[in-house]
Design a protein around this motif. Structure first.
Motif, short mmCIF file in Angstrom:
data_model
loop_
_atom_site.label_atom_id
_atom_site.label_comp_id
_atom_site.label_asym_id
_atom_site.label_seq_id
_atom_site.Cartn_x
_atom_site.Cartn_y
_atom_site.Cartn_z
N LEU A 16 -2.41 17.12 -43.14
CA LEU A 16 -1.56 17.29 -41.97
C LEU A 16 -2.38 17.28 -40.69
O LEU A 16 -2.05 16.59 -39.71
CB LEU A 16 -0.78 18.60 -42.09
N GLY A 17 -3.49 18.04 -40.68
CA GLY A 17 -4.32 18.10 -39.49
C GLY A 17 -4.97 16.76 -39.16
O GLY A 17 -5.03 16.36 -37.99
N ASN A 42 -3.90 13.69 -39.99
CA ASN A 42 -2.86 12.76 -39.54
C ASN A 42 -2.47 13.05 -38.10
O ASN A 42 -2.34 12.15 -37.26
CB ASN A 42 -1.65 12.91 -40.47
N TRP A 43 -2.27 14.33 -37.80
CA TRP A 43 -1.87 14.76 -36.46
C TRP A 43 -2.97 14.46 -35.44
O TRP A 43 -2.70 14.00 -34.32
CB TRP A 43 -1.55 16.24 -36.51
N ARG A 94 -3.11 10.85 -34.32
CA ARG A 94 -1.97 10.39 -33.54
C ARG A 94 -1.86 11.07 -32.18
O ARG A 94 -1.33 10.47 -31.23
CB ARG A 94 -0.68 10.62 -34.33
N ALA A 95 -2.34 12.30 -32.07
CA ALA A 95 -2.15 13.04 -30.82
C ALA A 95 -3.40 13.72 -30.31
O ALA A 95 -3.34 14.44 -29.32
CB ALA A 95 -1.04 14.08 -31.00
N ARG A 135 -4.34 19.52 -30.48
CA ARG A 135 -3.04 20.07 -30.85
C ARG A 135 -3.04 20.70 -32.25
O ARG A 135 -2.61 21.85 -32.41
CB ARG A 135 -1.96 19.01 -30.73
N PRO A 136 -3.50 20.00 -33.30
CA PRO A 136 -3.55 20.68 -34.60
C PRO A 136 -4.52 21.84 -34.63
O PRO A 136 -4.32 22.81 -35.38
CB PRO A 136 -3.98 19.56 -35.56
N MET A 161 -6.03 22.81 -41.49
CA MET A 161 -5.79 22.15 -40.21
C MET A 161 -6.94 22.40 -39.24
O MET A 161 -7.40 21.47 -38.54
CB MET A 161 -4.48 22.66 -39.60
N SER A 196 -9.51 19.50 -37.85
CA SER A 196 -9.43 19.27 -36.41
C SER A 196 -10.80 19.42 -35.76
O SER A 196 -11.17 18.63 -34.87
CB SER A 196 -8.44 20.25 -35.77
N ARG A 211 -1.39 5.72 -43.75
CA ARG A 211 -1.44 7.15 -43.54
C ARG A 211 -0.96 7.85 -44.81
O ARG A 211 0.03 7.43 -45.41
CB ARG A 211 -0.54 7.57 -42.38
#
Length: 461
Positions: A76-77, A79-80, A83-84, A88-89, A126, A130, A215
């Motif tokens: 999750l971290g 992928n996030w 993308r951003a 944020r994560p 995460m 990150s 992904r």
């Protein structure tokens, strides 16, 4: 710089705490320090909590849910972050850490405690991914080994002080107090981190995104995490019920886990796939030694628990020292050679553990395996993380960091599970305890030696 962006990398006088990188370095170090406390300090409280909540039979699930959820958190971290941006994560993971500590502290049933540990693992995954992603974007190539060494060092004080302090608080007061105090200590720095990262441009948000790159499916990661947690319960005993859980978890991992990893991982394709695979093998070997050597010393050889605890302390210090050496004294060595050196030390640690099962040798001999294995991981792990960043273009470093986190957790779960299964099979077949441990430890030579045999495949171009 005044606008919060990094200065052009590559100046010889620049260091981790020089002006362009100081804020990022302080934030990353503080975050790893707090995450280490949240992850390690609560471990001594879990047996007491499980007993008070009438859930001793589910203790393997309580203990294994953190590692299993870290797998999902890493995916999750990563992928996030791609993308951003990593900020944020990272902020979300720190905020979730506070929430999960409160969930666990207020547990009225064993299942609520399991949920709290699972969410804590999700947050830890995460945060770790990150930070690795942000390091890839924030620092030039020559500073990344030093940054990874600093991240390892940030876990030393939590490793040394967290478990004994938590044990004292649990004994003198309550296990719930440990969770509440950690939540209180984490909330203010977490808020500060959220404010700081929103004002910085170093966390990867400006990196180009490869929209065509595959992904990993988050649903797949979630199923694999749940299966991994149930697998920990399955290998904790020897009964038809445990066997069903173990086989079901193995089937889930075999079918779905490859979808979370770079193509070619299982055949050790050159570059990122081989790097990802070796992270899992090395991590699985180390954490199996760390889990079962103390158990053997206390349960089978009658060693004092306090003495065994000193090996944990020594391992934490040696890991940090070895990480410092690879990041400072050996920073100009090719990373694949350091991977080979770390693997040699891991194989030597396995050999020491096998010798430590012999009745003729002093009973604390096996404890040295923890120290040697820590030295190997202090060299091996940062080198593999640096190589994974080198093999990944901007915009894909979150994916690479997530894959590294995934195989780290899969390696721990799989290698430790196979070790436990081999030990249980041996004991069920009638061998004595020490012979069972000797045979099981000997099997660790396979994952422990793979990084040495395949080190050439991780070489950076």
């Amino acid at each position: 710089m005044a606008d919060g962006t990094l200065a052009p990398p590559g100046k010889p006088q620049d260091g981790l705490f020089s002006r362009p990188y100081a804020v990022a370095t302080i934030c990353f170090s503080a975050t790893m320090f707090l995450t280490g406390f949240a992850a390690l300090a609560v471990v001594p409280t879990l047996p007491t909590a499980a007993r008070e909540l009438d859930g001793v039979s589910l203790f393997p699930l309580v203990a294994g849910s953190f590692v299993a959820a870290s797998l999902l958190g890493g995916v999750l971290g990563g992928n996030w972050a791609d993308r951003a941006g990593a900020r944020r994560p990272l902020a979300a993971g720190m905020a979730l850490t506070v929430v999960t500590l409160l969930v666990a502290a207020s547990s009225t049933t064993i299942w609520q405690l399991v949920a709290g540990r699972f969410l804590d693992g999700l947050a830890a995954g995460m945060v770790a991914v990150s930070i690795n992603t942000a390091i890839g974007e924030a620092y030039p190539d020559r500073l990344r080994p030093r940054a990874m060494a600093l991240m390892s060092t940030s876990w030393v004080i939590p490793s040394l002080t967290g478990p004994p302090l938590a044990g004292l608080v649990t004994e003198w007061w309550s296990w719930r107090a440990v969770f509440y105090v950690l939540a209180a200590l984490t909330v203010l720095p977490s808020l500060a981190l959220v404010v700081v990262v929103r004002k910085r441009a170093w966390a990867g948000g400006d990196a180009p995104v490869d929209e065509k790159a595959p992904r990993p499916a988050l649903f797949t990661a979630a199923v694999v995490s749940v299966g991994a947690a149930l697998g920990q319960y399955g290998v904790s005993g020897w009964s038809p019920q445990h066997g069903i859980f173990a086989l079901g978890a193995l089937a889930l991992l075999a079918v779905l886990a490859p979808r979370l990893l770079p193509p070619g991982t299982w055949r050790a394709a050159r570059g990122l796939p081989a790097t990802v695979l070796l992270r899992g093998m090395g991590s699985g070997t180390f954490f199996t030694i760390e889990a079962f050597v103390p158990l053997m010393l206390i349960d089978a050889r009658g060693a004092p628990a306090v003495t065994v605890g000193l090996f944990f302390t020594g391992a934490a210090v040696i890991w940090a020292a070895a990480s410092f050496v690879q990041g400072r004294l050996l920073e100009h060595w090719p990373r694949h050679r350091l991977v080979a050196i770390g693997s040699v030390l891991l194989a030597l640690a396995v050999a020491i553990a096998v010798v430590g099962t012999l009745p003729e040798v002093p009973r604390l001999t096996a404890g040295a395996a923890m120290l040697v294995a820590a030295a190997g991981m202090g060299v091996l792990e940062p080198s593999l993380v640096v190589l994974s960043l080198s093999h990944s273009p901007p915009g894909r470093r979150g994916y690479a960091s997530g894959a590294m986190q995934t195989t780290m957790n899969l390696g721990q779960i799989t290698v430790l599970g196979l070790f436990a299964a081999a030990l249980n099979v041996g004991l069920a077949a009638g061998v004595d305890d020490m012979t069972g441990y000797a045979l099981a430890f000997a099997l660790l030579l396979v994952p422990g030696s793979l990084p040495l045999l395949l080190s050439g495949r991780v070489r950076a171009g």
